[in-house]
Scaffold this active site. Structure first.
Site, PDB file in Angstrom:
ATOM      1  N   LEU A 175      -5.979 -17.156  18.068  1.00 33.63           N
ATOM      2  CA  LEU A 175      -7.431 -17.259  18.285  1.00 33.63           C
ATOM      3  C   LEU A 175      -7.887 -16.404  19.453  1.00 33.63           C
ATOM      4  O   LEU A 175      -9.018 -15.974  19.528  1.00 33.63           O
ATOM      5  CB  LEU A 175      -7.824 -18.714  18.566  1.00 33.63           C
ATOM      6  CG  LEU A 175      -7.650 -19.711  17.432  1.00 33.63           C
ATOM      7  CD1 LEU A 175      -7.866 -21.126  17.941  1.00 33.63           C
ATOM      8  CD2 LEU A 175      -8.633 -19.409  16.310  1.00 33.63           C
ATOM      9  N   GLY A 176      -6.972 -16.215  20.390  1.00 37.19           N
ATOM     10  CA  GLY A 176      -7.366 -15.418  21.552  1.00 37.19           C
ATOM     11  C   GLY A 176      -6.181 -15.191  22.450  1.00 37.19           C
ATOM     12  O   GLY A 176      -5.135 -15.824  22.305  1.00 37.19           O
ATOM     13  N   ALA A 227      -4.701 -13.318  30.104  1.00 31.24           N
ATOM     14  CA  ALA A 227      -3.709 -12.699  30.958  1.00 31.24           C
ATOM     15  C   ALA A 227      -2.456 -13.569  31.029  1.00 31.24           C
ATOM     16  O   ALA A 227      -1.367 -13.069  31.235  1.00 31.24           O
ATOM     17  CB  ALA A 227      -4.275 -12.500  32.350  1.00 31.24           C
ATOM     18  N   VAL A 230      -3.727 -18.323  22.560  1.00 33.34           N
ATOM     19  CA  VAL A 230      -4.239 -19.520  21.902  1.00 33.34           C
ATOM     20  C   VAL A 230      -4.075 -19.384  20.391  1.00 33.34           C
ATOM     21  O   VAL A 230      -4.368 -18.335  19.826  1.00 33.34           O
ATOM     22  CB  VAL A 230      -5.728 -19.736  22.236  1.00 33.34           C
ATOM     23  CG1 VAL A 230      -6.194 -21.077  21.715  1.00 33.34           C
ATOM     24  CG2 VAL A 230      -5.957 -19.641  23.724  1.00 33.34           C
ATOM     25  N   LYS A 264      -2.729 -23.877  23.187  1.00 36.28           N
ATOM     26  CA  LYS A 264      -2.659 -22.804  24.177  1.00 36.28           C
ATOM     27  C   LYS A 264      -1.250 -22.730  24.732  1.00 36.28           C
ATOM     28  O   LYS A 264      -0.743 -23.714  25.269  1.00 36.28           O
ATOM     29  CB  LYS A 264      -3.672 -23.080  25.292  1.00 36.28           C
ATOM     30  CG  LYS A 264      -3.664 -22.029  26.387  1.00 36.28           C
ATOM     31  CD  LYS A 264      -4.705 -22.333  27.459  1.00 36.28           C
ATOM     32  CE  LYS A 264      -6.109 -22.065  27.022  1.00 36.28           C
ATOM     33  NZ  LYS A 264      -6.619 -20.742  27.349  1.00 36.28           N
ATOM     34  N   ASP A 317     -12.646 -19.371  37.043  1.00 34.74           N
ATOM     35  CA  ASP A 317     -12.773 -18.271  36.094  1.00 34.74           C
ATOM     36  C   ASP A 317     -13.908 -18.536  35.112  1.00 34.74           C
ATOM     37  O   ASP A 317     -13.721 -18.527  33.896  1.00 34.74           O
ATOM     38  CB  ASP A 317     -11.441 -18.032  35.372  1.00 34.74           C
ATOM     39  CG  ASP A 317     -11.367 -16.640  34.749  1.00 34.74           C
ATOM     40  OD1 ASP A 317     -12.252 -15.801  35.044  1.00 34.74           O
ATOM     41  OD2 ASP A 317     -10.438 -16.388  33.965  1.00 34.74           O
TER      42      ASP A 317
END
Ligand code: NAG
Ligand code: NAG
Ligand code: NAG
Ligand code: NAG
Ligand code: NAG
Ligand code: NAG
Ligand code: NAG
Ligand code: NAG
Ligand code: NAG
Ligand code: NAG
Length: 808
Positions: free
Chosen positions: A520-521, A524, A528, A544, A638
């Site tokens: 999904l993503g 750094a 995921v 994750k 973040d």
């Protein structure tokens, strides 16, 4: 949005009957009565702001005064100790001048307590919300303002010299208007005190708040401009809050001793703001500041019931929670306390037998200071403390502090509270019969949201079919109660998630993600994957995988994960579980169908202005919660659009919070230890300054500009020599009163100049170079909601720090 229409819909339906038969009952003459069977069983004040009469409540009726013009109907006074009456009841101003409430068979169940009713010439509900019985000379013989229940309104004064009631009594719950256990009283000695009552008697416990104005206070005044203060015998006043109230011209105001024991001043806009009516009243201030930690004296259960503990949520409201192994006595009223969901230990001579089937569970930062029966202070550590309590059949829980002290606590545990800065660890004795939870309990988010959707659908069906029929009275009552129920449901829904984290094996997650197939993503430090939990009826999850976690620090990982797991807010992505097996560190989150906010800002399909505003509100609330209301403060470090996910209703959900700590080897920042993403990080990361929650405020400010303008702060487009930085541009446009330039091709935003301006101003405050000037996230939410005014922001990058104060 949905909620906006929902409210608008309710509002229109409710208002229609009112407009049709808009009568102004200025004077209610003797002999007039209303029955709750008739249409519009109430009298309205000349302005229509208030109504007095029968208020529909759970298929029954309260004799009450309420705010009647706004979609969030709000009761400010009730007769008959808040006990509702059935259909067929009647309220009458008799020919003798008595205001009398009778049931359908003619039995009188309540009447006013005027001293001499023979003087009464008429009654009236005034525009202040005061319902009065008046003489022909307009002197009030009896008034609801002098017999308050749990609320006071502007222009209302509690004055003990007038022989009237100077006491407010809380209700039992949000929905139960009968008398609860908290009272606020301006005593005849001049002291304003809040205390709990040992029901069913009138016996008072020690005050948990006092103004300390003995022989000095004379009146409690809620004046016309919204200030609440005590007038003093020595002259002058003592304000209950330093907050400057918002205008009473533009905002309705009230102050209520709530069912959680907190006295709050609330505001609600008088006319519909552009973004739609707010879902609820906003709190401007509250007393006491921290009711969970307030002292209630030697006895009584305090704010929460016995065996529970108190924790403050995002709006600083106390919530009552059960320790591990305990469950609510009445899930409908969490303030009633908890009971063990296991059979308690039986005392026997052989202590090795009694420990069978019991274990100790940890709950950090929590204490029950008033349940001690033993104290060991000679350097006893946590293990010793656990062991000792486990073997002691009188021990319900133990508190361990810093490897030196151990307190043993007896049953029932009283006045517990969670204090993020406490160094105490509670150890709860739990029977193993309840240690295994029901697996369906572990995924409440999914069930809750499904439930909501269903309810919404029903609601629309109900609404449209009813619309077609007529606007009879009973219809509006029906709609009203539907509205009301829905609202309270959603409110409780977000509170009910437990801190139940599930521990997964690596194999389970490997299977759930089909061998980590669908990515999904990627960040750094993590990747995921999409997954399906087969054991939980196909619940979709995001898994994750953390790649750069400090290895070999199991305990810290566990502690951080459990801190993340304890968070619970509708604007956060809920952590469901984790895997901590050998070198594998994985986190399992609920799956957010609509992905990240980034795609809706900088991609091809942009979200409309109203949705973007709602998203901003959500993010601000979520961050305020992380900063101020979880058991230990969580600084995100973040904040950026990629880390804001959207659920199926486009509600903003902050993700990846709590990870900053997991990835750091030590808490203190070093020059190489910058967390965050270029363009969003606060200047103090680059300087020798402490890192505080204000770094998130900075990133939020940058992101706010991006959300407003639908463009990146720093465009990656390097071809151009002088790259325009959005945050610099924003201040220039603001100074030159040319904000429309920022939203050049967004008609909606341009037409909403006022919101646009105030959002830009908030953003400019957030991105101040000096962290001290940046508001807290709580203040940000208040500024966005319009509860506090936004003052003119200085330039975010002055040559040196000045000492301008942030707001008001
Ligand atoms: C009237 O109704 C109330 C309940 O609404 C009941 O308690 C009472 O006994 C009734 N009285 C008579 C005379 O029927
Ligand atoms: C209400 O009644 C009083 C006394 O009869 C009278 O003085 C007053 O003018 C009346 N007010 C209105 C608005 O009718
Ligand atoms: C009353 O309160 C005022 C202001 O707090 C204080 O200056 C004064 O001394 C008090 N008087 C008494 C009698 O306590
Ligand atoms: C209300 O009280 C405040 C603070 O004392 C004062 O500034 C204001 O003038 C008062 N308003 C009215 C209408 O008396
Ligand atoms: C509880 O513990 C006892 C002994 O410690 C054990 O025999 C029993 O199986 C346990 N029950 C459960 C449900 O784990
Ligand atoms: C330990 O507790 C005793 C009473 O239980 C007290 O007298 C003593 O001062 C305490 N010692 C310390 C170091 O607090
Ligand atoms: C209470 O304990 C039973 C079994 O002892 C368990 O099935 C149930 O899930 C527990 N309830 C809660 C809310 O933990
Ligand atoms: C778990 O809860 C579900 C629904 O709430 C129920 O059907 C099931 O029987 C429960 N299982 C256990 C072991 O309690
Ligand atoms: C509405 O009124 C009709 C007829 O007057 C009645 O049949 C119906 O039960 C009422 N509905 C409610 C919800 O009171
Ligand atoms: C967002 O979620 C809703 C509900 O699942 C869905 O209908 C819609 O297509 C999604 N939008 C995008 C752009 O994925």
């Amino acid at each position: 949005m949905a909620s906006f229409f929902h409210h608008l819909f309710c509002f229109l339906l409710l208002q229609l009957p009112l407009f049709i038969s808009a009568q102004t009952y200025n004077n209610i003459t003797l002999g007039t009565s209303i029955s709750n069977l008739q249409e519009n069983p109430y009298w309205t004040s000349p302005s229509g702001d208030f109504a007095f009469g029968f208020y529909p409540h759970q298929n029954l009726f309260l004799l009450a005064t309420w705010y009647s013009k706004i979609p969030v109907r709000t009761v400010v006074w009730t007769a008959n100790d808040g006990k509702p009456v059935e259909r067929g009841a009647k309220i009458e101003l008799t020919s003798n001048g008595v205001l009398s409430l009778t049931t359908s068979n003619g039995t009188e169940i309540w009447k006013d307590e005027a001293i001499d009713n023979s003087q009464v010439a008429y009654a009236a509900i005034l525009d202040t919300g005061n319902f009065v019985l008046s003489t022909a000379e307009s002197e009030f013989v009896w008034a609801t303002f002098e017999n308050p229940t749990d609320t006071i309104l502007p222009n209302q004064i509690l004055d003990f010299s007038k022989q009237t009631d100077t006491k407010l009594s809380s209700r039992v719950t949000e929905d139960d208007y009968t008398i609860g256990k908290f009272e606020l009283e301006l005593q005849s000695d001049g002291n304003l005190v809040f205390y709990t009552i040992a029901r069913p008697t009138q016996s008072r416990n020690e005050p948990y708040w006092a103004s300390n104005t003995v022989n000095n206070g004379t009146q409690l005044v809620f004046n016309q401009t919204g200030y609440i203060y005590l007038t003093l015998r020595s002259g002058g006043i003592r304000s209950l809050s330093s907050e400057r109230p918002v205008s009473t011209e533009e905002y309705y105001q009230r102050a209520t001793l709530d069912y959680d024991g907190v006295f709050r001043q609330y505001t609600y806009p008088k006319s519909s703001p552009r973004n739609g009516w707010p879902e609820s009243w906003s709190t401007s201030w509250s007393l006491p500041q921290d009711i969970c930690a307030s002292s209630f004296g030697g006895v009584g259960s305090g704010v929460c019931g016995f065996n529970s503990y108190c924790r403050r949520d995002v709006e600083q409201r106390p919530e009552c929670l059960c320790p591990p192994g305990y469950i609510f006595i009445d899930p409908g009223n969490t303030f009633k306390g908890c009971k063990p969901n296991f059979t308690q230990q039986v005392c026997e001579a052989d202590e090795s037998r009694i420990v069978d089937g019991f274990e100790m569970q940890e709950l950090s930062n929590t204490d029950w200071p008033f349940a001690d029966y033993e104290w060991f202070n000679n350097s006893v550590n946590q293990d010793w403390c656990e062991e000792t309590c486990l073997k002691d059949c009188f021990c319900a829980a133990a508190i361990s502090r810093g490897g030196s002290d151990c307190w043993l606590k007896k049953f029932p545990l009283s006045r517990g509270f969670m204090n993020p800065s406490s160094d105490r660890i509670a150890l709860i004795k739990v029977g193993n019969s309840s240690a295994e939870g029901n697996s369906s309990d572990r995924f409440p988010p999914t069930t809750v949201y499904n439930g909501n959707n269903e309810e919404k659908r029903n609601w629309i069906l109900l609404g449209s079919s009813l619309l077609a029929i007529s606007f009879a009275l009973n219809l509006s009552l029906l709609i009203y109660s539907a509205c009301y129920k829905k609202q309270t449901k959603t409110q409780t829904a977000t509170r009910s998630f437990g801190p139940n984290l599930r521990s997964f094996t690596y194999n389970e997650l490997d299977e759930a993600t089909d061998g980590f197939k669908e990515q999904l993503g990627m960040g750094a430090f993590s990747t995921v994957y999409k997954g399906v939990l087969k054991s939980d009826t196909g619940c979709l999850v995001a898994v994750k995988r953390l790649d750069k976690v400090v290895q070999g620090n199991d305990k810290e990982f566990q502690a951080e994960v459990s801190a993340i797991g304890k968070t619970n807010h509708k604007n956060l992505v809920q952590l469901l579980g984790f895997c901590n097996e050998e070198a594998h560190r994985l986190l399992v989150y609920e799956f957010m169908v609509n992905g990240s906010l980034e795609n809706f800002l900088f991609g091809s399909s942009k979200l409309d202005w109203k949705k973007r505003i709602q998203i901003v509100f959500g993010i601000a609330r979520g961050l305020a919660y992380l900063h101020e209301d979880c058991s230990s403060q969580i600084i995100h470090c973040d904040i950026k659009p990629q880390n804001i996910l959207l659920d199926e209703s486009y509600v903003a959900r902050i993700s990846d919070f709590g990870l900053a700590k997991l990835l750091k080897s030590d808490q203190t920042r070093t020059t190489t230890g910058i967390r965050g993403t270029r363009g969003y990080v606060a200047p103090e990361w680059f300087r020798n300054m402490p890192i505080t929650a204000k770094v998130d405020v900075y990133s939020f400010g940058i992101m706010l500009l991006e959300i407003i303008c639908c463009r990146k702060n720093v465009e990656a487009d390097v071809g151009d020599e002088d790259i325009e930085i959005l945050s610099d541009m924003a201040y220039e446009c603001y100074e030159q009163k040319a904000l429309y330039l920022l939203v050049a091709d967004d008609e909606e935003a341009k037409n909403d100049g006022k919101s646009l301006e105030s959002m830009i101003m908030v953003a400019l405050w957030c991105i101040q170079e000096d962290p001290i000037l940046r508001p807290t996230m709580k203040k940000v939410t208040q500024m966005l909601e319009g509860v506090v005014e936004v003052s003119i922001p200085p330039s975010p990058n002055p040559s040196s720090f000045s000492n301008i104060s942030p707001i008001g």
